[in-house]
Every structure is written in C-alpha cells, then in structure tokens.
Design a protein around this motif. Structure first.
Motif, mmCIF file in Angstrom:
data_model
loop_
_atom_site.group_PDB
_atom_site.id
_atom_site.type_symbol
_atom_site.label_atom_id
_atom_site.label_comp_id
_atom_site.label_asym_id
_atom_site.label_seq_id
_atom_site.Cartn_x
_atom_site.Cartn_y
_atom_site.Cartn_z
ATOM 1 N N ASN A 14 -10.949 -14.096 15.667
ATOM 2 C CA ASN A 14 -10.271 -12.838 15.978
ATOM 3 C C ASN A 14 -9.105 -12.578 15.022
ATOM 4 O OD1 ASN A 14 -11.913 -12.049 18.125
ATOM 5 N ND2 ASN A 14 -10.722 -13.216 19.622
ATOM 6 N N GLU A 15 -8.347 -13.645 14.731
ATOM 7 C CA GLU A 15 -7.224 -13.501 13.806
ATOM 8 C C GLU A 15 -7.713 -13.094 12.420
ATOM 9 O OE1 GLU A 15 -5.267 -17.234 13.980
ATOM 10 O OE2 GLU A 15 -4.165 -16.783 15.837
ATOM 11 N N ALA A 16 -8.831 -13.733 11.993
ATOM 12 C CA ALA A 16 -9.390 -13.385 10.678
ATOM 13 C C ALA A 16 -9.854 -11.935 10.650
ATOM 14 C CB ALA A 16 -10.560 -14.324 10.348
ATOM 15 N N ILE A 17 -10.465 -11.486 11.761
ATOM 16 C CA ILE A 17 -10.928 -10.101 11.834
ATOM 17 C C ILE A 17 -9.748 -9.143 11.796
ATOM 18 C CG2 ILE A 17 -12.025 -8.396 13.334
ATOM 19 C CD1 ILE A 17 -13.920 -10.628 14.268
ATOM 20 N N GLU A 18 -8.680 -9.486 12.559
ATOM 21 C CA GLU A 18 -7.483 -8.640 12.577
ATOM 22 C C GLU A 18 -6.837 -8.585 11.189
ATOM 23 O OE1 GLU A 18 -4.936 -10.173 15.553
ATOM 24 O OE2 GLU A 18 -6.161 -9.475 17.241
ATOM 25 N N LYS A 19 -6.816 -9.738 10.505
ATOM 26 C CA LYS A 19 -6.237 -9.774 9.160
ATOM 27 C C LYS A 19 -7.041 -8.913 8.194
ATOM 28 C CE LYS A 19 -4.895 -12.916 5.437
ATOM 29 N NZ LYS A 19 -4.856 -14.322 4.971
ATOM 30 N N GLN A 20 -8.375 -9.049 8.275
ATOM 31 C CA GLN A 20 -9.217 -8.243 7.405
ATOM 32 C C GLN A 20 -9.080 -6.759 7.712
ATOM 33 O OE1 GLN A 20 -13.203 -9.784 7.808
ATOM 34 N NE2 GLN A 20 -12.809 -11.558 6.501
ATOM 35 N N ASP A 21 -8.953 -6.451 9.019
ATOM 36 C CA ASP A 21 -8.784 -5.054 9.403
ATOM 37 C C ASP A 21 -7.463 -4.501 8.882
ATOM 38 O OD1 ASP A 21 -9.701 -2.723 10.981
ATOM 39 O OD2 ASP A 21 -7.873 -3.124 12.115
ATOM 40 N N SER A 22 -6.402 -5.330 8.960
ATOM 41 C CA SER A 22 -5.101 -4.910 8.435
ATOM 42 C C SER A 22 -5.156 -4.723 6.930
ATOM 43 C CB SER A 22 -4.030 -5.952 8.797
ATOM 44 O OG SER A 22 -2.781 -5.611 8.248
ATOM 45 N N GLU A 23 -5.802 -5.672 6.231
ATOM 46 C CA GLU A 23 -5.930 -5.557 4.779
ATOM 47 C C GLU A 23 -6.767 -4.337 4.408
ATOM 48 O OE1 GLU A 23 -7.583 -9.280 3.693
ATOM 49 O OE2 GLU A 23 -5.643 -10.338 3.673
ATOM 50 N N ARG A 24 -7.787 -4.069 5.208
ATOM 51 C CA ARG A 24 -8.632 -2.897 4.940
ATOM 52 C C ARG A 24 -7.815 -1.608 5.068
ATOM 53 N NH1 ARG A 24 -11.120 0.956 7.563
ATOM 54 N NH2 ARG A 24 -10.328 0.185 9.549
ATOM 55 N N LYS A 25 -6.967 -1.558 6.114
ATOM 56 C CA LYS A 25 -6.135 -0.371 6.300
ATOM 57 C C LYS A 25 -5.180 -0.185 5.129
ATOM 58 C CE LYS A 25 -6.255 -0.391 11.367
ATOM 59 N NZ LYS A 25 -5.461 -0.560 12.607
ATOM 60 N N VAL A 26 -4.596 -1.312 4.643
ATOM 61 C CA VAL A 26 -3.693 -1.233 3.491
ATOM 62 C C VAL A 26 -4.438 -0.722 2.269
ATOM 63 C CG1 VAL A 26 -2.296 -2.577 1.889
ATOM 64 C CG2 VAL A 26 -2.135 -3.020 4.341
ATOM 65 N N LEU A 27 -5.647 -1.247 2.057
ATOM 66 C CA LEU A 27 -6.448 -0.821 0.910
ATOM 67 C C LEU A 27 -6.820 0.654 1.024
ATOM 68 C CD1 LEU A 27 -8.827 -3.889 0.399
ATOM 69 C CD2 LEU A 27 -6.951 -3.158 -1.083
ATOM 70 N N VAL A 28 -7.145 1.099 2.226
ATOM 71 C CA VAL A 28 -7.494 2.509 2.432
ATOM 72 C C VAL A 28 -6.316 3.406 2.066
ATOM 73 C CG1 VAL A 28 -8.009 4.250 4.177
ATOM 74 C CG2 VAL A 28 -9.279 2.099 4.159
ATOM 75 N N GLU A 29 -5.093 3.004 2.492
ATOM 76 C CA GLU A 29 -3.904 3.785 2.167
ATOM 77 C C GLU A 29 -3.629 3.777 0.665
ATOM 78 O OE1 GLU A 29 -2.115 5.796 4.082
ATOM 79 O OE2 GLU A 29 -3.630 5.365 5.612
ATOM 80 N N GLU A 30 -3.830 2.613 0.024
ATOM 81 C CA GLU A 30 -3.624 2.531 -1.420
ATOM 82 C C GLU A 30 -4.610 3.421 -2.160
ATOM 83 O OE1 GLU A 30 -3.874 -1.585 -2.411
ATOM 84 O OE2 GLU A 30 -1.817 -2.032 -1.769
ATOM 85 N N VAL A 31 -5.854 3.440 -1.697
ATOM 86 C CA VAL A 31 -6.869 4.297 -2.322
ATOM 87 C C VAL A 31 -6.480 5.768 -2.168
ATOM 88 C CG1 VAL A 31 -9.250 5.115 -2.159
ATOM 89 C CG2 VAL A 31 -8.766 2.655 -2.112
ATOM 90 N N LYS A 32 -5.987 6.139 -0.973
ATOM 91 C CA LYS A 32 -5.555 7.517 -0.750
ATOM 92 C C LYS A 32 -4.398 7.886 -1.672
ATOM 93 C CE LYS A 32 -6.920 7.854 4.141
ATOM 94 N NZ LYS A 32 -6.422 8.034 5.531
ATOM 95 N N THR A 33 -3.442 6.942 -1.814
ATOM 96 C CA THR A 33 -2.295 7.192 -2.697
ATOM 97 C C THR A 33 -2.748 7.355 -4.143
ATOM 98 O OG1 THR A 33 -0.826 5.924 -1.243
ATOM 99 C CG2 THR A 33 -0.091 6.272 -3.505
ATOM 100 N N LEU A 34 -3.656 6.490 -4.586
ATOM 101 C CA LEU A 34 -4.170 6.576 -5.955
ATOM 102 C C LEU A 34 -4.898 7.900 -6.179
ATOM 103 C CD1 LEU A 34 -5.483 2.951 -6.582
ATOM 104 C CD2 LEU A 34 -3.543 4.055 -7.695
ATOM 105 N N ARG A 35 -5.654 8.323 -5.188
ATOM 106 C CA ARG A 35 -6.374 9.587 -5.333
ATOM 107 C C ARG A 35 -5.408 10.755 -5.454
ATOM 108 N NH1 ARG A 35 -11.243 8.716 -0.849
ATOM 109 N NH2 ARG A 35 -12.584 7.428 -2.200
ATOM 110 N N ARG A 36 -4.328 10.725 -4.637
ATOM 111 C CA ARG A 36 -3.327 11.791 -4.740
ATOM 112 C C ARG A 36 -2.642 11.766 -6.107
ATOM 113 N NH1 ARG A 36 -2.292 10.285 0.792
ATOM 114 N NH2 ARG A 36 -0.619 8.878 0.105
ATOM 115 N N THR A 37 -2.350 10.538 -6.596
ATOM 116 C CA THR A 37 -1.717 10.405 -7.910
ATOM 117 C C THR A 37 -2.620 10.933 -9.015
ATOM 118 O OG1 THR A 37 -0.480 8.455 -7.158
ATOM 119 C CG2 THR A 37 -0.685 8.787 -9.536
ATOM 120 N N VAL A 38 -3.899 10.558 -8.940
ATOM 121 C CA VAL A 38 -4.870 11.022 -9.946
ATOM 122 C C VAL A 38 -4.980 12.549 -9.909
ATOM 123 C CG1 VAL A 38 -7.315 11.051 -10.562
ATOM 124 C CG2 VAL A 38 -6.192 8.883 -10.025
ATOM 125 N N THR A 39 -4.980 13.116 -8.700
ATOM 126 C CA THR A 39 -5.065 14.575 -8.573
ATOM 127 C C THR A 39 -3.860 15.250 -9.210
ATOM 128 O OG1 THR A 39 -6.335 14.380 -6.512
ATOM 129 C CG2 THR A 39 -5.232 16.483 -6.944
#
Length: 258
Positions: free
Chosen positions: A62-87
C-alpha cells in the motif's frame, strides 16, 4: 477461531505426510483412512505468523502504491507546467522578428538605415508612425546613414559601446562641413565624442589640419577626440581630450569600424 479449526481437523490419505512442523496423532477410521489432529497452539502460532507477514507485506504494498501515486501526480503537474511553458514560448517565438540576425520581441521598435522606424508585430516588421526616430537623417552624407546625438555624458569607450548597441559606431566625418552644420543645428553642447582617437578616425584616416580646432592637436599622443565649438557657433573642429572624461556623443547607424 475459524483459522484454528482449519488446523485442528486435517484429513489426508494414509500415505499423506503429516503437516510440516506440527505434532500429529493418527486415528484409524472405519473406512480405512487416517484422520490427523494437529496441536492447536502450534497451528494458531503458525497462522498468526503468516497473517503478520501478510499484513506487513500488504502495508508495504500500500505504501509503495501511495508513493507511486504521489510521484505520478507530481509528474502530471510537471507535464502540465512544461506544456504551458512550451505554449508560451511558442507564442513568444511566433511573435518575434529577426532583423540582421537579431531577435526583436513583439512591439519592439527597429530603426532602419533610412531612419524610418519599424515595429515588430506578430512575427514581421511593419511601419511605425507613433514616434519620431531618435536618429536624424544626414542627407548630405547618404553613405553615413542616420546620425544620433546621445545626450548622456559618457567616457569615449562607453560612448562607443553605446553606439555599437544601437547597431552603429561613433561618428566618422567623411565631409566635415555637413557634420559641423548638423552640430550647429542640433547640438547645444560645447563638445561631443566622435569616432577619432590618437588623431586618427576610426576608418584609419588621419585627422587633417582643416578638421582640427584652432590650436589643436594639443594633447599627448594617447588621446580621444571630440568635436568642440565656441558659444558663438562659428568655430568648430576636432580636439584632443582625455578618454576618461565624460561628455555627450555622436553616433552614426549602419557602420561598424574595427
């Protein structure tokens, strides 16, 4: 209780081995099969250890899943930020203009060699009529392009750097008389830096006797040169002056000397 019952009653064929690690007692049944009874305490301890291990592994999972989910959320936000920057960068690049290898941003003004002004608009230059050019055309010296009087006092080196930042250089007189007329009409100062140093113009011509101010040159060899004139406006010429002194300067656009 259910788990203990699972250990207490274990039925197996006669040839079957006893459950590993448990003390068993065989009882012959009427049908020829042997029924085993298992020590309840040992069974309970075995099951308890197994459950504890499973519980630990489940917690870690469960901890590993929560960690991966947290990392996934961080990556999703970073991707969104990069897309806004590229735009934003794409929009900025599309709005920029390239003039003589130099980038101009949206709304930035560019002074052309003929002294007209262009504005960078949506990736291309267009005529701009909202401002008078800081340069004044020098019609008598077409090859000299535009001439600009910089009113800010600077040293000779600073003045030259400033002219170069304007895509030009300090003024070099091809014909002194038109230059003197320009100064007479536009320069309220008694002296301005020009493109001469050590009694030589930046185009490698020697300052002639006709170009010197009366009683000049008078300084040492390593001197910068400026235009000077009397208050009555009738005496003009080139004079020696220490390069560290500060005074306004005269720039010309579209030329660069070594």
């Amino acid at each position: 209780m259910i788990l203990i019952l699972l250990c207490v009653l274990v039925t197996a064929p006669l040839s079957s081995p006893s459950p590993d690690g448990f003390a068993t007692e065989g009882i012959q049944s009427s049908n020829g099969r042997k029924r085993f009874t298992v020590d309840e305490e040992q069974c309970a301890a075995f099951l308890s250890d197994g459950l504890s291990t499973l519980s630990t592994e489940l917690t870690q999972l469960n901890e590993a899943i929560e960690k991966q989910d947290s990392e996934r959320k961080v990556l999703v936000e970073e991707v969104k930020t990069l897309r806004r920057t590229v735009t934003r960068l794409d929009a900025t690049l599309r709005s920029m203009c390239v003039v003589n290898g130099k980038l101009h941003t949206e709304g930035e003004l560019h002074l052309n060699l003929n002294c007209t002004i262009s504005e960078c608009h949506q990736g291309s230059l267009r005529p701009y009529q909202g401002l008078t050019a800081p340069y004044i055309n020098f019609p008598e010296l077409v090859a000299r392009g535009c001439v600009y009087l910089e009113p800010t006092p600077m040293t000779w080196e600073e003045a030259r750097d400033n002219c170069r930042s304007r895509e030009g250089d300090l003024f070099v007189a091809g014909d002194l008389q038109p230059a003197l007329q320009y100064i007479r009409d536009h320069m309220p100062h008694k002296g301005v830096w020009v493109g001469a140093r050590n009694r030589t113009w930046l185009d490698n011509r020697t300052v002639t006797s006709d170009e010197w101010y009366p009683e000049e040159p008078s300084g040492e060899a390593d001197q910068c040169n400026c235009f000077v004139h009397r208050d009555d406006g009738h005496r003009f010429g080139v004079a020696d002056w220490g390069c560290h002194n500060t005074t306004p300067s005269l720039c010309q656009k579209g030329v660069t000397f070594q």
